[in-house]
Design an enzyme around this catalytic site. Sequence first.
Site, PDB file in Angstrom:
ATOM      1  CE  LYS A  53      -7.967   0.468 -46.625  1.00  0.00           C
ATOM      2  NZ  LYS A  53      -6.805  -0.328 -46.971  1.00  0.00           N
ATOM      3  CD  GLN A  97      -6.024  -3.888 -48.185  1.00  0.00           C
ATOM      4  OE1 GLN A  97      -6.354  -2.714 -48.204  1.00  0.00           O
ATOM      5  NE2 GLN A  97      -6.022  -4.605 -47.069  1.00  0.00           N
ATOM      6  CG  ASP A 120      -1.327   1.607 -45.116  1.00  0.00           C
ATOM      7  OD1 ASP A 120      -2.292   1.881 -44.364  1.00  0.00           O
ATOM      8  OD2 ASP A 120      -1.308   0.626 -45.876  1.00  0.00           O
TER       9      ASP A 120
END
Length: 293
Positions: A53, A97, A120
Amino acid sequence: MTHIIDGKTISADLRGKVADAVHRLRRDRGIVPGIAVVLVGEDPASSVYVRTKSKAVAEAGMHAFDRKLPMTTPEADLLALIAELNADKAVNGILVQLPLPKQIDAQKVIAAIDPAKDVDGFHPINVGRLASGLPALVPCTPMGCVLLAKTVHASLAGMEAVVIGRSNIVGKPVAQLLLAENATVTVAHSKTRDLPAVCRRADVLVAAIGRPEFVRGDWIKPGATVIDVGINRVPGKDGKSRIVGDVAFAEAAQVAGAITPVPGGVGPMTIACLLLNTVRAACAQNGLPAPQV
Ligand code: NAP
C-alpha cells in the site's frame, strides 16, 4: 471464449487516473493528499500488505504517513494515535490494518476514526450512508468488484446479482453497491438452502467466502459474469503453496461469459480503490468537488 477480466490492467489504469488527479490537485491547489496506514504488530501478511500500500501511495504522488506500533500496544494508545491523526490536516485518510491484537476492540478503533478520513469505509457512519444511498466513503474491495463488473456491463440495472458471503468487509457492502447500481440482489451465506440453484440465477455472481474453489462450474449460469474475491493459499504440486480463489476457475471459465482470475483480478483493485478514496477524501475535506477519475 470466456472473457478474463484483467484486474492488473484495469487497476493500473485506475491508478494512473488517480495519479493524474493528485498531480492536478498539487499543481492547481497546492494540496498533496496524505494517508496514514497504521499497523499494530508484525503479522507477516499484514506487513506485506502495508508495504505494498505504501509503495502504491508514493507512486500515486501522495504522502504516506506509516505508523507501526508494537503487538502489545494498549487500546488507549491506539485511540490516542487515531485522535492525533484525526486532528492532523496533512492526513486525509486513515487506515488501521486489521486484524488487531486481542487486547484491542477493532469496532471501537474504527468508530474513533473521523468518518471523513475513513478511507476503508468501515465506520458506522459510512456504512449507514452507503445503506441509505447517500454519498459515502465505501470499502475498497467491494468498490473494486463493482468497477470490474462494470468493465463488462456498462449498466447493471435489472440484472440478477448473487453475492455469496455477508461479511461487513466484503459481502454486505458489495450487495449495497450492486443495489445502488439497480441490480436485483440476493445475499447468500452458510445457511442458504440449495446454494448452487441460487447461484445459477445470477447474471453477476460475486464469491466472497474464503473457501478454495468452492463454487463449481455447474453453479454458473451460461454467460454470467463471475467476480471471485477469494484469496486462499493451498498446497501446490511442487511442494510450494499457491493462491486460488473461491471459484473453481478452470470449470467456471468454461461456462461464464466473463470471470476474474485469482491472483490478478479483484486483489489489485483493492489498493487502486484505496488511492481513489484518499483523493476523494482530500477533495471533500478541502471543499473541492470529487475528482474526475
Ligand atoms: P468472512 O468474514 O470469513 O466471511 C465469509 C462469508 O462466507 C460468511 O458470510 C459466511 O457465511 C460465508 N460462507 C462460509 N462458508 C459458506 C458456505 N459453505 N456456503 C455459503 N456461504 C458460506 O470472509 P471475508 O472477509 O468476507 O473474505 C472472503 C474472502 O475474500 C476470503 O478468501 C478473503 O481472503 C478474501 N478477501 C479478498 C480481498 C481482496 O482484496 N481480494 C479482500 C478481503 C477479503 P456466514 O455469515 O453464514 O458464516
